[in-house]
Design an enzyme around this catalytic site. Structure first.
Site, PDB file in Angstrom:
ATOM      1  N   HIS A   2       0.854  -1.207  -0.007  1.00 14.33           N
ATOM      2  CA  HIS A   2      -0.137   0.138  -0.022  1.00 14.33           C
ATOM      3  C   HIS A   2       0.755   1.150  -0.088  1.00 14.33           C
ATOM      4  O   HIS A   2       1.633   1.391   0.848  1.00 14.33           O
ATOM      5  CB  HIS A   2      -0.960   0.091   1.150  1.00 14.33           C
ATOM      6  CG  HIS A   2      -1.854  -1.086   1.020  1.00 14.33           C
ATOM      7  ND1 HIS A   2      -2.521  -1.751   2.203  1.00 14.33           N
ATOM      8  CD2 HIS A   2      -2.763  -1.432   0.136  1.00 14.33           C
ATOM      9  CE1 HIS A   2      -3.476  -2.539   1.929  1.00 14.33           C
ATOM     10  NE2 HIS A   2      -3.455  -2.526   0.578  1.00 14.33           N
TER      11      HIS A   2
ATOM     12  N   ARG B 253       0.819   4.599   0.489  1.00 10.28           N
ATOM     13  CA  ARG B 253       0.822   5.543   1.681  1.00 10.28           C
ATOM     14  C   ARG B 253       1.332   5.134   2.834  1.00 10.28           C
ATOM     15  O   ARG B 253       1.678   5.910   3.864  1.00 10.28           O
ATOM     16  CB  ARG B 253      -0.540   5.894   1.880  1.00 10.28           C
ATOM     17  CG  ARG B 253      -1.648   5.002   2.289  1.00 10.28           C
ATOM     18  CD  ARG B 253      -2.969   5.794   2.424  1.00 10.28           C
ATOM     19  NE  ARG B 253      -4.002   4.709   2.388  1.00 10.28           N
ATOM     20  CZ  ARG B 253      -5.427   5.281   2.446  1.00 10.28           C
ATOM     21  NH1 ARG B 253      -5.773   6.398   1.961  1.00 10.28           N
ATOM     22  NH2 ARG B 253      -6.312   4.339   2.734  1.00 10.28           N
ATOM     23  N   GLU B 254       1.601   3.897   3.055  1.00  7.08           N
ATOM     24  CA  GLU B 254       2.269   3.253   4.353  1.00  7.08           C
ATOM     25  C   GLU B 254       3.669   3.287   4.552  1.00  7.08           C
ATOM     26  O   GLU B 254       4.491   2.362   4.421  1.00  7.08           O
ATOM     27  CB  GLU B 254       1.527   1.907   4.516  1.00  7.08           C
ATOM     28  CG  GLU B 254      -0.011   1.955   4.543  1.00  7.08           C
ATOM     29  CD  GLU B 254      -0.542   0.574   4.450  1.00  7.08           C
ATOM     30  OE1 GLU B 254       0.205  -0.407   4.544  1.00  7.08           O
ATOM     31  OE2 GLU B 254      -2.028   0.567   4.330  1.00  7.08           O
TER      32      GLU B 254
ATOM     33  N   ARG C  69      -3.048   4.845  -2.044  1.00  4.69           N
ATOM     34  CA  ARG C  69      -3.052   3.563  -1.697  1.00  4.69           C
ATOM     35  C   ARG C  69      -2.891   2.459  -2.703  1.00  4.69           C
ATOM     36  O   ARG C  69      -1.916   1.561  -2.366  1.00  4.69           O
ATOM     37  CB  ARG C  69      -4.241   3.151  -0.943  1.00  4.69           C
ATOM     38  CG  ARG C  69      -4.648   1.685  -0.655  1.00  4.69           C
ATOM     39  CD  ARG C  69      -5.896   1.573  -0.075  1.00  4.69           C
ATOM     40  NE  ARG C  69      -6.294   0.087   0.315  1.00  4.69           N
ATOM     41  CZ  ARG C  69      -6.099  -0.633   1.392  1.00  4.69           C
ATOM     42  NH1 ARG C  69      -5.703  -0.066   2.377  1.00  4.69           N
ATOM     43  NH2 ARG C  69      -6.662  -1.785   1.583  1.00  4.69           N
TER      44      ARG C  69
ATOM     45  N   ASN D 296      -3.501  -5.544  -2.320  1.00  8.65           N
ATOM     46  CA  ASN D 296      -3.677  -6.613  -1.115  1.00  8.65           C
ATOM     47  C   ASN D 296      -5.156  -7.170  -1.320  1.00  8.65           C
ATOM     48  O   ASN D 296      -5.615  -7.667  -0.209  1.00  8.65           O
ATOM     49  CB  ASN D 296      -3.389  -6.027  -0.034  1.00  8.65           C
ATOM     50  CG  ASN D 296      -3.080  -7.131   1.282  1.00  8.65           C
ATOM     51  OD1 ASN D 296      -2.442  -7.830   0.883  1.00  8.65           O
ATOM     52  ND2 ASN D 296      -3.714  -6.792   2.586  1.00  8.65           N
ATOM     53  N   ARG D 297      -5.744  -6.905  -2.436  1.00  7.31           N
ATOM     54  CA  ARG D 297      -6.964  -7.712  -2.828  1.00  7.31           C
ATOM     55  C   ARG D 297      -6.910  -8.375  -3.847  1.00  7.31           C
ATOM     56  O   ARG D 297      -7.859  -9.039  -4.612  1.00  7.31           O
ATOM     57  CB  ARG D 297      -8.240  -6.610  -2.879  1.00  7.31           C
ATOM     58  CG  ARG D 297      -8.290  -5.584  -1.823  1.00  7.31           C
ATOM     59  CD  ARG D 297      -9.129  -6.285  -0.718  1.00  7.31           C
ATOM     60  NE  ARG D 297      -9.455  -5.669   0.541  1.00  7.31           N
ATOM     61  CZ  ARG D 297      -8.494  -5.270   1.308  1.00  7.31           C
ATOM     62  NH1 ARG D 297      -7.181  -5.724   1.318  1.00  7.31           N
ATOM     63  NH2 ARG D 297      -8.906  -4.329   2.324  1.00  7.31           N
TER      64      ARG D 297
ATOM     65  N   HIS E 293       2.709  -3.555   6.687  1.00  3.34           N
ATOM     66  CA  HIS E 293       1.710  -2.423   6.531  1.00  3.34           C
ATOM     67  C   HIS E 293       1.769  -1.515   7.848  1.00  3.34           C
ATOM     68  O   HIS E 293       2.209  -1.924   8.626  1.00  3.34           O
ATOM     69  CB  HIS E 293       0.104  -3.254   6.313  1.00  3.34           C
ATOM     70  CG  HIS E 293       0.172  -3.984   5.309  1.00  3.34           C
ATOM     71  ND1 HIS E 293      -1.029  -3.760   4.332  1.00  3.34           N
ATOM     72  CD2 HIS E 293       0.436  -4.943   5.027  1.00  3.34           C
ATOM     73  CE1 HIS E 293      -1.091  -4.501   3.618  1.00  3.34           C
ATOM     74  NE2 HIS E 293      -0.152  -5.794   3.727  1.00  3.34           N
TER      75      HIS E 293
ATOM     76  N   TYR F 296      -1.718   1.035   9.770  1.00  5.54           N
ATOM     77  CA  TYR F 296      -1.344   1.222  10.974  1.00  5.54           C
ATOM     78  C   TYR F 296      -2.446   0.527  11.873  1.00  5.54           C
ATOM     79  O   TYR F 296      -3.402   0.148  11.320  1.00  5.54           O
ATOM     80  CB  TYR F 296      -1.280   2.594  11.307  1.00  5.54           C
ATOM     81  CG  TYR F 296      -2.505   3.583  11.009  1.00  5.54           C
ATOM     82  CD1 TYR F 296      -2.595   3.922   9.783  1.00  5.54           C
ATOM     83  CD2 TYR F 296      -3.311   3.994  12.147  1.00  5.54           C
ATOM     84  CE1 TYR F 296      -4.016   4.665   9.607  1.00  5.54           C
ATOM     85  CE2 TYR F 296      -4.596   4.281  12.079  1.00  5.54           C
ATOM     86  CZ  TYR F 296      -4.966   4.887  10.533  1.00  5.54           C
ATOM     87  OH  TYR F 296      -5.951   5.782  10.387  1.00  5.54           O
TER      88      TYR F 296
ATOM     89  N   GLU G 179       0.803  -4.840  10.899  1.00  3.70           N
ATOM     90  CA  GLU G 179       0.316  -3.312  10.943  1.00  3.70           C
ATOM     91  C   GLU G 179       1.121  -2.688  12.046  1.00  3.70           C
ATOM     92  O   GLU G 179       0.713  -2.842  13.100  1.00  3.70           O
ATOM     93  CB  GLU G 179      -1.318  -3.128  11.362  1.00  3.70           C
ATOM     94  CG  GLU G 179      -2.207  -4.084  10.152  1.00  3.70           C
ATOM     95  CD  GLU G 179      -2.515  -3.173   9.105  1.00  3.70           C
ATOM     96  OE1 GLU G 179      -2.002  -2.096   9.066  1.00  3.70           O
ATOM     97  OE2 GLU G 179      -3.389  -3.564   8.651  1.00  3.70           O
TER      98      GLU G 179
HETATM   99  O1  0X9 Z   1      -6.877  -3.662   4.402  1.00  2.00           O
HETATM  100  C1  0X9 Z   1      -5.782  -4.116   4.343  1.00  2.00           C
HETATM  101  O2  0X9 Z   1      -5.425  -4.496   3.362  1.00  2.00           O
HETATM  102  C2  0X9 Z   1      -5.158  -4.365   5.443  1.00  2.00           C
HETATM  103  N1  0X9 Z   1      -5.073  -2.973   6.172  1.00  2.00           N
HETATM  104  S1  0X9 Z   1      -4.356  -1.597   5.811  1.00  2.00           S
HETATM  105  O3  0X9 Z   1      -4.746  -0.519   6.541  1.00  2.00           O
HETATM  106  N2  0X9 Z   1      -2.686  -1.884   5.955  1.00  2.00           N
HETATM  107  O4  0X9 Z   1      -4.807  -1.444   4.397  1.00  2.00           O
HETATM  108  C3  0X9 Z   1      -5.416  -5.435   6.365  1.00  2.00           C
HETATM  109  C4  0X9 Z   1      -5.750  -6.500   5.751  1.00  2.00           C
HETATM  110  C5  0X9 Z   1      -5.709  -7.581   6.965  1.00  2.00           C
HETATM  111  N3  0X9 Z   1      -7.055  -8.413   6.644  1.00  2.00           N
HETATM  112  C6  0X9 Z   1      -8.148  -8.432   6.970  1.00  2.00           C
HETATM  113  N4  0X9 Z   1      -8.312  -7.182   7.727  1.00  2.00           N
HETATM  114  N5  0X9 Z   1      -9.045  -8.984   6.669  1.00  2.00           N
HETATM  115 ZN    ZN Z   2      -1.829  -1.576   4.221  1.00  2.00          ZN
END
Ligand code: 0X9
Ligand code: ZN
Length: 553
Positions: free
Chosen positions: A185, A187-188, A243, A267-268, A318, A320, A395
């Site tokens: 991501h 911005r992290e 992001r 991350n999706r 990642h 936070y 995180e």
């Molecule tokens: O949303 C994300 O990809 C992660 N958080 S972030 O703020 N760094 O973007 C967390 C992903 C962890 N997995 C789940 N929350 N299911």
């Molecule tokens: Zn992230």
């Protein structure tokens, strides 16, 4: 004619392309922080997040459950109506940041504003060029410890650079290893800074800490400090809060007009329940999962590399919220079989070591249980599909409590975050070493296999690709399937078809070719591995069983 012109004007006005060609100012944007106290508040916040909202909002922490802190920024033009709306609904909130632009400016230390430093600094947020130059400098200083691997190109043709520390200069698909990536991501920023800090700890520790040296000799680290280089640079130069990656704009119809937006949330985009939960099919959304799993060059490059060299631990940095996340995150109360026996105990041990450094507390659990459900994540894929024993998403600081500027962590915290995170990752590394390297080393000491020469077995030079390789005794140039470009350990060498080989005799146990069971076939293919061929498509025909991760021994 006039009508045609009129229609043309109306139509072109109706195509809204998310403009990103000028620097985004966040002057007077606010960060609103809410602790949803009941279901009604939660439902309202979810409707703002998931459905069409009348306000320009950016969720830094999306709503998930009652008591789970929600962070969202609001544009100055919408701030007063949003606040009126919240008050009317009896929703308590705080304005954590009054002027986001000011907070962005104070993220970097005063000294760096007064005298912009030249070159890379471990206590600063650096540009991609500065990071890559530092990797090359480290490589020049310690050519036998460090290998640079180009694993692919991004949409905007930037290189994805992995640095290997330890384990010799050739890539060994069977050696236990540890993968660490950061910056998926954009911005992290604390994530790439922490990855670089850990890299330095490893490099310097190799010379001063005999235990670390022994570990790195047998368990190399593969570090990808910036997994989303296009996004990272965009967040530095155009939009601090970007992001996603920079996939070219995709257009879709929205009511009476067309909107075009760039970027996929990497991350999706991994193939683990892809598009099933917590992600969007709207290219304008920050969690857009892309048109297909692994549609993006960045995620595909990581997949190709990891499938060829599967690690024993996978860690993705990642920010936070100070959470050490364990698979699976796609659904609440969904866990791998060894969650309680292996993954969670090690996470607890690691976070205890982290806390011992500066007293920083982390929560441990799955992302779905602690935050929100989200599928297509890299750490879930690493555990679920690739079967990496220890897979985590960290995180980093800050915690999302009353105070803290979210993604805008001041530069002065880079070193403390680096120190505490390294203490935790060291715990994971020690565990990988004692589980996956030490027993093997002990076994080796107990029983010495009778050496067999590959040349005697007629295996040397049987591949046409292998014959194009350079004939140096220490392999330094490696081509990967993903990039078709060169990984050079010195800047002078280039070759497009190079596969590293060694002219040294290869020692293997005599039993390995005796019978062709799944494992033994794997051993046969591992002979090829010394030419770095086993992951290559040409050889996959021969090695289908080995290249199937189920067959690895
Ligand atoms: O949303 C994300 O990809 C992660 N958080 S972030 O703020 N760094 O973007 C967390 C992903 C962890 N997995 C789940 N929350 N299911
Ligand atoms: Zn992230």
């Amino acid at each position: 004619m006039r009508l045609a012109l009129y229609l043309l004007t109306v139509l072109s006005a109706a195509v809204a392309i998310q403009s990103t060609d000028k620097q985004h100012s966040y002057r007077n944007f606010k960060l609103i922080r809410i602790n949803p106290e009941n279901d009604a508040t939660l439902a309202y916040l979810k409707s703002l997040y998931e459905e069409e909202s009348p306000y320009t909002l950016d969720f830094w922490q999306p709503p998930s459950h009652v008591g789970g802190v929600v962070d969202m920024t609001v544009a100055p033009s919408d701030a007063s109506s949003l606040i009126r709306d919240l008050s009317a609904r009896g929703i308590h909130y705080i304005v954590a940041i009054h002027d986001l632009q000011k907070a962005i400016e104070s993220e970097r230390s005063l000294a760096s504003w007064a005298h912009p430093p030249k070159g890379f600094g471990y206590e600063r947020y650096n540009s991609l060029d500065e990071i890559y130059n530092e990797l090359k400098r480290l490589k020049r200083e310690r050519p036998s410890l460090i290998t640079l691997i180009d694993i692919g190109q991004t949409h905007e043709n930037r290189t994805m650079l992995v640095v290997k520390i330890g384990g010799g200069q050739s890539l060994d698909e069977d050696a236990p290893s540890i993968w660490l990536d950061a910056g998926i991501h954009a911005r992290e920023w604390i994530a790439p800074a922490t990855a670089m800090f850990i890299l330095r700890e490893l490099v310097e520790g190799y010379e001063t800490d005999p235990k670390l040296q022994a570990m790195l000799d047998h368990v190399p680290f593969y570090i990808l400090p910036v997994m989303n280089p296009d996004g990272y640079e965009h967040s530095r130069t155009m939009d601090r809060m970007w992001r996603k990656n920079r996939r070219p704009a995709e257009c879709h119809n929205k009511e009476w007009h067309t909107v075009c937006c760039r970027g996929v949330d990497l991350n999706r985009n991994f193939d683990w329940y892809w598009a099933a939960s917590g992600s969007s099919s709207d290219s304008c959304h920050d969690t857009y999962h892309g048109p297909a799993a692994f549609s993006e060059p960045e995620s595909a490059a990581v997949r190709d590399f990891l499938e060829a060299y599967p690690p024993k631990a996978f860690i993705s940095l990642h920010s936070y919220s100070q959470m050490w996340l364990i698979p699976f995150g796609h659904r609440r109360r969904s866990y791998p079989n060894d969650y309680s026996s292996a993954l969670r105990p090690l996470a607890i041990k690691a976070t205890k070591a982290l806390e011992a450094v500066h007293g920083t507390k982390y929560q441990v659990g799955t992302g779905a249980d602690l935050m929100y459900e989200a599928s297509g994540g890299s750490h879930d894929w690493a555990k679920g599909a690739l079967k990496v024993p220890f897979s985590y998403l960290i995180e980093l600081r800050p915690r999302n409590t009353l105070f803290g500027n979210g993604f805008l962590l001041p530069e002065r915290e880079i070193v403390p975050v680096g120190n505490e995170t390294w203490a935790a990752i060291r715990v994971v590394a020690d565990e990988v070493f004692s589980q996956f390297a030490q027993p093997f080393l002990r076994g080796k000491a107990d029983k010495k296999p009778e050496p067999i020469s590959l040349s005697k077995m007629g295996l040397r030079g049987t591949s046409t690709e292998q014959t194009t390789a350079t004939s140096r005794s220490e392999p330094t140039v490696v081509e990967t399937e993903a990039s078709k470009t060169t990984v050079t350990t010195t800047q002078t060498e280039t070759t497009t078809k190079a596969i590293s080989t060694t002219t040294e005799e290869i020692t293997v146990a005599p039993s390995t070719l005796a019978t062709v069971t799944c494992e033994d076939y794997g051993s046969y293919c591992r002979l090829w591995k010394v030419f770095n061929l086993c992951d290559r498509r040409a050889v996959q025909k021969l090695c289908t069983l080995t290249c199937n991760p189920q067959c690895r021994v």
